[in-house]
Design a protein around this motif. Structure first.
Motif, short mmCIF file in Angstrom:
data_model
loop_
_atom_site.label_atom_id
_atom_site.label_comp_id
_atom_site.label_asym_id
_atom_site.label_seq_id
_atom_site.Cartn_x
_atom_site.Cartn_y
_atom_site.Cartn_z
N VAL A 72 54.35 -21.14 13.74
CA VAL A 72 55.17 -20.32 14.63
C VAL A 72 55.98 -19.28 13.87
O VAL A 72 56.45 -18.30 14.45
N LYS A 73 56.14 -19.45 12.55
CA LYS A 73 56.85 -18.46 11.75
C LYS A 73 55.95 -17.27 11.43
O LYS A 73 56.38 -16.11 11.49
N VAL A 74 54.68 -17.56 11.10
CA VAL A 74 53.77 -16.47 10.71
C VAL A 74 53.00 -15.92 11.91
O VAL A 74 52.49 -14.80 11.85
N LEU A 75 52.92 -16.71 12.99
CA LEU A 75 52.29 -16.26 14.23
C LEU A 75 53.28 -16.48 15.38
O LEU A 75 53.20 -17.49 16.10
N PRO A 76 54.19 -15.56 15.59
CA PRO A 76 55.23 -15.76 16.61
C PRO A 76 54.68 -15.98 18.02
O PRO A 76 55.35 -16.61 18.84
N VAL B 51 43.34 -17.78 19.57
CA VAL B 51 44.71 -18.29 19.48
C VAL B 51 45.37 -18.28 20.85
O VAL B 51 46.04 -19.25 21.24
N ALA B 52 45.17 -17.22 21.62
CA ALA B 52 45.76 -17.16 22.96
C ALA B 52 45.21 -18.26 23.86
O ALA B 52 45.93 -18.79 24.72
N GLY B 53 43.96 -18.64 23.66
CA GLY B 53 43.35 -19.67 24.48
C GLY B 53 43.91 -21.06 24.25
O GLY B 53 43.63 -21.99 25.01
N LEU B 54 44.71 -21.25 23.20
CA LEU B 54 45.32 -22.55 22.91
C LEU B 54 46.58 -22.80 23.72
O LEU B 54 47.14 -23.89 23.67
N ALA B 55 47.03 -21.81 24.48
CA ALA B 55 48.30 -21.91 25.19
C ALA B 55 48.34 -23.08 26.17
O ALA B 55 49.41 -23.63 26.43
N ASP B 56 47.20 -23.45 26.74
CA ASP B 56 47.17 -24.56 27.70
C ASP B 56 46.52 -25.81 27.12
O ASP B 56 46.15 -26.72 27.86
N LYS B 57 46.38 -25.88 25.79
CA LYS B 57 45.73 -27.02 25.13
C LYS B 57 46.78 -27.94 24.50
O LYS B 57 47.93 -27.54 24.26
N THR B 58 46.36 -29.18 24.22
CA THR B 58 47.24 -30.15 23.58
C THR B 58 46.64 -30.61 22.26
O THR B 58 45.47 -30.32 21.96
N LEU B 59 47.42 -31.33 21.47
CA LEU B 59 46.95 -31.89 20.21
C LEU B 59 46.44 -33.31 20.42
O LEU B 59 46.90 -34.02 21.32
N ALA B 60 45.51 -33.71 19.57
CA ALA B 60 44.99 -35.08 19.64
C ALA B 60 45.74 -36.02 18.70
O ALA B 60 45.58 -37.24 18.78
#
Length: 486
Positions: A102-106, A150-159
């Motif tokens: 989140v620091k390098v990709l705001p 990267v934008a497509g991860l907005a509605d994804k979760t971590l395993a």
């Protein structure tokens, strides 16, 4: 003057690698590999100190003889270049490996509060917590850029919690490509070209966003089934950062020598180069774009390498940090090039070679037999549907349904099997199966189509047979009746 020319030749050989005739053992290993896997074209090299021995065999997708300048897709071997691009930024103090994403990709967001704990190091070591179980990488059509991925991860979760377990996931390296773009202000391909490929003299190397994007001078790869090779387009997919590089044997030799520290030493600091090859915590033997692995199945990890696999291209590279021996294999079809590269390296360091066999030969033979047998059974069911229906005109409905269950199961199996063997239900896996296991796709298609036809034909014939049985019978008309009518 002659002595100066000789000295100059020695210096060039030391700096760029002297090309020597291939050892007979290496040639035999390559020929055996082609025989086992039916590979149309192979370009291989063995680096031993200052010498580079090359072995080229077969043809490319245009029918031309493979050479050291033939272009191949190197698939996931590209990850080593993405990791090196990140380390260039680290050397320039633009980012740190332990910076949060989140620091390098705001703009990076996920539907999981744990995403704020993901670091650049975890992305490169596949310990970010990203997983195909929560982020399907085989969607069609695939994303077209690192930004879109990267934008497509907005509605994804971590395993899993970041940094707690390893799972190889290509999206990690697409995120890394996006880091390069945002921090450098250049497109990923432009950065690789300017900061890696050009300084190292890799003039035949470039990258694409998609796995199937056309590129100048790149012939098609091959599908090989039961020894039959057919030139085929690559399966569409997202390859930016994780598998989109196209290169040649000559260029990849330069890349390996750079990673060995014998070429291009001023490009990356010694510490950063060593970090790329260092196994990371909780990463299961993965470093940063490289993996630690054994020379033989029962031996401890002693070499560093990385393979690459697409539907119509495969390759592998490996080197021994202790001996300086390295091996490289590029092929234009499926197979197990990691086995060949490891055997080429093992032959040079005196380790035993691993026998080569192709398990898909048996699998494909079985699938072909099952397909032919299933097709024969289902065609017979279609042809004999009327006879089957006439014999069961008086059958009760529950018993009739039970007799139709096998056909229904065959039809459903054909429809869903390609969506289940990859671990998650999605009809998009039909596309993956068609490219990676074409005979399995053919078997499933046979079950699905002919099964549905046979089922429908039986039901239709049974319905007609029932109508014929229960149709009212009209009384015969006598001549007397005709007379009265007149």
């Amino acid at each position: 003057m002659t002595s100066l020319l000789v000295l100059g030749g020695v210096l060039v050989a030391v700096l760029l690698g002297w090309t020597a005739p291939a050892h007979a053992t290496g040639e035999r290993l390559v020929d055996d590999y082609r025989s086992v896997y039916g590979t149309p074209g192979v370009a291989a090299a063995v680096i031993n100190g200052s010498s580079v021995e090359t072995i080229v065999r077969g043809r490319d997708g245009d029918g031309n003889a493979v050479t050291a300048r033939t272009r191949f897709r190197i698939a996931s071997m590209s990850k080593s270049m993405t990791a090196a691009a990140i380390m260039l930024l680290v050397d320039r103090d633009r980012i740190s490996l332990d910076d949060p994403l989140v620091k390098v990709l705001p703009d990076f967001r996920m539907a999981d509060p744990r995403f704020t704990g993901i670091t650049v190091r975890q992305i490169l070591s596949h310990t970010s917590g990203l997983s195909n179980s929560t982020n399907n990488e085989y969607v069609f059509p695939p994303p077209r850029s690192a930004q879109e991925i990267v934008a497509g991860l907005a509605d994804k979760t971590l395993a899993a919690d970041p940094g707690t377990r390893s799972e190889y996931h290509n999206t990690n390296y697409s995120i890394a490509a996006r880091i390069v773009e945002v921090v450098s202000g250049k497109s990923f391909d432009a950065f690789l070209h300017a900061e890696l490929f050009t300084p190292l003299g890799m003039t035949g190397t470039s990258s694409t966003l998609g796995c199937s994007d056309r590129a100048e001078g790149l012939p098609s790869g091959y599908e090989v089934v039961l020894g039959v090779a057919v030139a085929a387009p690559e399966m569409p997919g997202m390859c930016v950062g994780n598998g989109g590089v196209i290169s040649t044997l000559d260029d990849m030799v330069r890349w390996l020598r750079f990673n060995q520290g014998t070429f291009g030493a001023d490009l990356l600091s010694a510490g950063s180069l060593a970090e790329l090859h260092t196994v990371q915590p909780k990463a299961g033997g993965y470093a940063l774009g490289w993996q630690s692995r054994p020379v033989a199945a029962d031996a401890p990890p002693s070499v560093i390498g990385h393979g690459g696999t697409l539907a119509t291209w495969t390759g592998d590279m490996v080197f021994s940090p202790k001996t300086g021996v390295a091996a490289l294999v590029l092929t234009n079809s499926g197979g197990d090039p990691g086995l060949l590269s490891t055997n080429l390296l093992a032959e040079r360091i005196g380790a035993p070679a691993t026998p080569m066999s192709n398990p898909l030969t048996v699998v494909n033979a079985v699938l072909l037999g099952l397909t032919v047998g299933m097709a024969a059974l289902l065609v017979t069911a279609v042809v004999r549907a009327r006879r089957w229906a006439s014999r069961r005109r008086a059958a009760r409905r529950p018993r009739l349904v039970l007799r139709l269950v096998p056909l229904a199961l065959v039809t459903v199996l054909g429809a869903v099997l390609p969506t289940l063997i990859w671990g998650a239900f999605s009809f998009q896996y039909w596309i993956v199966t068609a490219w990676l296991l074409p005979l399995l796709a053919l078997f499933c298609l046979t079950c699905c189509v002919l099964g549905a036809v046979a089922l429908g034909r039986r039901l239709r014939c049974f319905r007609r047979a029932g109508q014929a049985t229960f149709a009212p019978v009209r009384p015969a008309t006598s001549s007397a009746d005709l007379g009265s009518v007149q």
